[in-house]
Design a protein around this motif. Structure first.
Motif, PDB file in Angstrom:
ATOM      1  N   ALA A   6       0.837  -1.197   0.000  1.00  0.00           N
ATOM      2  CA  ALA A   6       0.000   0.000   0.000  1.00  0.00           C
ATOM      3  C   ALA A   6       0.870   1.245   0.000  1.00  0.00           C
ATOM      4  O   ALA A   6       2.006   1.239   0.444  1.00  0.00           O
ATOM      5  N   SER A   7       0.314   2.311  -0.536  1.00  0.00           N
ATOM      6  CA  SER A   7       1.029   3.579  -0.604  1.00  0.00           C
ATOM      7  C   SER A   7       1.432   4.058   0.787  1.00  0.00           C
ATOM      8  O   SER A   7       0.667   3.965   1.737  1.00  0.00           O
ATOM      9  N   GLN A   8       2.642   4.602   0.872  1.00  0.00           N
ATOM     10  CA  GLN A   8       3.082   5.221   2.118  1.00  0.00           C
ATOM     11  C   GLN A   8       2.574   6.658   2.225  1.00  0.00           C
ATOM     12  O   GLN A   8       2.601   7.251   3.284  1.00  0.00           O
ATOM     13  N   GLN A   9       2.151   7.208   1.089  1.00  0.00           N
ATOM     14  CA  GLN A   9       1.649   8.568   1.080  1.00  0.00           C
ATOM     15  C   GLN A   9       0.149   8.567   1.338  1.00  0.00           C
ATOM     16  O   GLN A   9      -0.590   7.826   0.692  1.00  0.00           O
ATOM     17  N   PRO A  10      -0.327   9.392   2.279  1.00  0.00           N
ATOM     18  CA  PRO A  10      -1.774   9.499   2.444  1.00  0.00           C
ATOM     19  C   PRO A  10      -2.403  10.084   1.190  1.00  0.00           C
ATOM     20  O   PRO A  10      -1.836  10.966   0.553  1.00  0.00           O
ATOM     21  N   LEU A  11      -3.567   9.568   0.815  1.00  0.00           N
ATOM     22  CA  LEU A  11      -4.213  10.028  -0.407  1.00  0.00           C
ATOM     23  C   LEU A  11      -4.911  11.355  -0.133  1.00  0.00           C
ATOM     24  O   LEU A  11      -5.804  11.436   0.705  1.00  0.00           O
ATOM     25  N   PHE A  28       5.687   9.550 -17.683  1.00  0.00           N
ATOM     26  CA  PHE A  28       5.423  10.913 -17.212  1.00  0.00           C
ATOM     27  C   PHE A  28       5.151  10.917 -15.713  1.00  0.00           C
ATOM     28  O   PHE A  28       5.606  11.807 -14.985  1.00  0.00           O
ATOM     29  N   ARG A  29       4.395   9.935 -15.253  1.00  0.00           N
ATOM     30  CA  ARG A  29       4.063   9.905 -13.827  1.00  0.00           C
ATOM     31  C   ARG A  29       5.319   9.759 -12.968  1.00  0.00           C
ATOM     32  O   ARG A  29       5.418  10.334 -11.884  1.00  0.00           O
ATOM     33  N   PHE A  30       6.293   8.997 -13.453  1.00  0.00           N
ATOM     34  CA  PHE A  30       7.548   8.845 -12.714  1.00  0.00           C
ATOM     35  C   PHE A  30       8.244  10.199 -12.598  1.00  0.00           C
ATOM     36  O   PHE A  30       8.738  10.575 -11.520  1.00  0.00           O
ATOM     37  N   ARG A  61       0.555  -1.488 -15.247  1.00  0.00           N
ATOM     38  CA  ARG A  61       1.931  -1.392 -14.760  1.00  0.00           C
ATOM     39  C   ARG A  61       2.251   0.028 -14.270  1.00  0.00           C
ATOM     40  O   ARG A  61       1.848   1.017 -14.873  1.00  0.00           O
ATOM     41  N   TYR A  62       2.982   0.095 -13.180  1.00  0.00           N
ATOM     42  CA  TYR A  62       3.467   1.385 -12.677  1.00  0.00           C
ATOM     43  C   TYR A  62       4.673   1.141 -11.792  1.00  0.00           C
ATOM     44  O   TYR A  62       4.955   0.013 -11.395  1.00  0.00           O
ATOM     45  N   ASP A  63       5.385   2.213 -11.477  1.00  0.00           N
ATOM     46  CA  ASP A  63       6.505   2.130 -10.547  1.00  0.00           C
ATOM     47  C   ASP A  63       5.989   2.420  -9.142  1.00  0.00           C
ATOM     48  O   ASP A  63       5.118   3.270  -8.952  1.00  0.00           O
ATOM     49  N   GLU A  64       6.543   1.742  -8.164  1.00  0.00           N
ATOM     50  CA  GLU A  64       6.049   1.894  -6.796  1.00  0.00           C
ATOM     51  C   GLU A  64       6.097   3.340  -6.304  1.00  0.00           C
ATOM     52  O   GLU A  64       5.271   3.757  -5.486  1.00  0.00           O
ATOM     53  N   MET A  87      -9.445  -5.474 -10.262  1.00  0.00           N
ATOM     54  CA  MET A  87      -8.090  -5.586 -10.816  1.00  0.00           C
ATOM     55  C   MET A  87      -7.226  -4.416 -10.351  1.00  0.00           C
ATOM     56  O   MET A  87      -6.050  -4.592 -10.015  1.00  0.00           O
ATOM     57  N   ALA A  88      -7.812  -3.224 -10.305  1.00  0.00           N
ATOM     58  CA  ALA A  88      -7.074  -2.039  -9.855  1.00  0.00           C
ATOM     59  C   ALA A  88      -6.662  -2.189  -8.399  1.00  0.00           C
ATOM     60  O   ALA A  88      -5.517  -1.903  -8.026  1.00  0.00           O
ATOM     61  N   GLU A  89      -7.599  -2.640  -7.571  1.00  0.00           N
ATOM     62  CA  GLU A  89      -7.284  -2.816  -6.153  1.00  0.00           C
ATOM     63  C   GLU A  89      -6.216  -3.888  -5.966  1.00  0.00           C
ATOM     64  O   GLU A  89      -5.275  -3.714  -5.174  1.00  0.00           O
ATOM     65  N   ALA A  90      -6.347  -4.996  -6.690  1.00  0.00           N
ATOM     66  CA  ALA A  90      -5.359  -6.070  -6.573  1.00  0.00           C
ATOM     67  C   ALA A  90      -3.974  -5.616  -7.015  1.00  0.00           C
ATOM     68  O   ALA A  90      -2.960  -6.080  -6.496  1.00  0.00           O
ATOM     69  N   ALA A  91      -3.931  -4.682  -7.972  1.00  0.00           N
ATOM     70  CA  ALA A  91      -2.651  -4.179  -8.458  1.00  0.00           C
ATOM     71  C   ALA A  91      -2.059  -3.122  -7.538  1.00  0.00           C
ATOM     72  O   ALA A  91      -0.922  -2.690  -7.745  1.00  0.00           O
ATOM     73  N   GLY A  92      -2.812  -2.703  -6.522  1.00  0.00           N
ATOM     74  CA  GLY A  92      -2.274  -1.767  -5.551  1.00  0.00           C
ATOM     75  C   GLY A  92      -2.621  -0.313  -5.764  1.00  0.00           C
ATOM     76  O   GLY A  92      -2.064   0.566  -5.102  1.00  0.00           O
ATOM     77  N   TYR A  93      -3.535  -0.017  -6.695  1.00  0.00           N
ATOM     78  CA  TYR A  93      -3.937   1.378  -6.909  1.00  0.00           C
ATOM     79  C   TYR A  93      -4.654   1.912  -5.667  1.00  0.00           C
ATOM     80  O   TYR A  93      -5.316   1.172  -4.935  1.00  0.00           O
ATOM     81  N   ASP A  94      -4.537   3.225  -5.461  1.00  0.00           N
ATOM     82  CA  ASP A  94      -5.107   3.857  -4.273  1.00  0.00           C
ATOM     83  C   ASP A  94      -6.537   4.341  -4.491  1.00  0.00           C
ATOM     84  O   ASP A  94      -7.238   4.650  -3.520  1.00  0.00           O
ATOM     85  N   GLU A  95      -6.968   4.416  -5.732  1.00  0.00           N
ATOM     86  CA  GLU A  95      -8.305   4.933  -6.060  1.00  0.00           C
ATOM     87  C   GLU A  95      -8.663   4.446  -7.447  1.00  0.00           C
ATOM     88  O   GLU A  95      -7.787   4.208  -8.286  1.00  0.00           O
TER      89      GLU A  95
END
Length: 331
Positions: A6-11, A28-30, A61-64, A87-95
């Protein structure tokens, strides 16, 4: 995909970068994350069909380091959207965010995007199905109306029905969408901005989180809008003038960390680009997103020459990247 940590940054949706096709990809997001630790990042819109029938691994796919990170979905079938939200939740997305704002003919034909504003009950059903499927937040990005359904009463009906289905956060592009006769680009420019309508909506729905999108170009404007709205979302300005992101944490989140320099931001991309090249990628896939680092900057022309023209014909991409870093450093 396996769930990532899970993200270490609060959403926080206080400041975010809009989903933009062909632009807000993982490269770009990186870069954006090197400039701002707190900005909420969004993927490009991904259709349910692409995830369910295509290469889901590639689309998800994304970078942590990209957290906090949201996946934007395009679709109108509740069961399919629920499956993709899982699928988004399983992949670790925050929203997960539902696109109800894109005016493109191509997506309208599949009942995706702004045309869904004419179907608030269906959007509510989609939101409920996604919320029942996942524990991460489900949000909606929409216009203030569409041609033929652009009254304030109809906007309130839309937000009311979707909020009753459980959505608590709405990102409002403060223009209507004209679904016939205008291109997506014209739909970002021709219909007038109506911040007053969005502000009225916030007053009438004070318990909902309302994020303003559309035509915002400076951090000064962000600070002003944050007196009224819960958050602001920048689109093209955050891409074309990406270095403005370097002051977001200090100006909008109260961070005391030093502002990163242009050259340091690009230098932080070097290990990422090395990995991309080792995987068979092309450096231009990453560096095409960096041209916005050099707006209004001495040496900007040389920088753009290196990373938009010379990059296409070099045999030493990392050496050329080092040259570009030196240009940004003023050497």
């Amino acid at each position: 995909m396996e769930r990532t940590p899970a993200s270490q940054q609060p959403l926080s949706r206080r400041f975010s970068i809009a989903p933009m096709m062909d632009w807000t990809d993982r490269h770009f997001r990186f870069l954006a994350r090197q400039l701002s630790r707190h900005t909420l990042l969004y993927t490009e819109m991904v259709t349910t069909g692409a995830l369910l029938n295509g290469d889901a691994q590639r689309f998800l796919r994304y970078d942590e380091c990209e957290h906090p990170l949201a996946l934007q979905l395009g679709g109108s079938n509740p069961a399919e959207l629920a499956a993709c939200a899982k699928m988004a939740e399983a992949a670790g997305y925050d929203e997960v965010n539902l696109n109800v704002g894109c005016p493109s003919d191509r997506v309208q034909n599949n009942l995706i995007g702004a045309c869904l504003m004419a179907h608030p009950a269906l959007v509510a059903e989609c939101v409920k199905a996604m919320q029942d499927a996942v524990s991460i937040p489900v949000t909606v990005k929409h216009r203030i109306g569409i041609n033929g359904r652009d009254s304030y009463a109809e906007l309130c009906d839309f937000v009311g029905q979707v909020s009753e289905a459980g959505c608590r956060s709405f990102t409002v592009h403060a223009r209507i969408a004209i679904l016939e006769g205008l291109s997506p680009k014209e739909n970002r420019e021709v219909p007038p901005l109506r911040y007053d309508v969005a502000a009225h909506l916030k007053r009438d729905f004070p318990d909902l989180e309302l994020v303003l999108n559309g035509g915002i170009k400076t951090l000064e404007a962000c600070e002003e809008h944050l007196q009224v709205f819960d958050g602001v979302m920048l689109g093209r300005e955050a891409y074309h003038n990406a270095y403005l992101l370097a002051e977001v944490d200090q100006r909008l989140f109260g961070s005391t960390a030093p502002v990163i320099s242009r050259s340091e931001a690009l230098a932080r991309l070097r290990p990422y680009i090395e990995r991309h090249l080792a995987e068979g990628g092309v450096m231009h896939h990453v560096t095409r997103h960096t041209l916005g680092l050099a707006q209004g900057f001495p040496g900007a022309r040389r920088f753009r020459q290196l990373l938009s023209v010379d990059v296409q014909k070099t045999d030493d991409p990392l050496g050329l990247l080092d040259q570009a870093i030196e240009v940004l450093a003023g050497r």
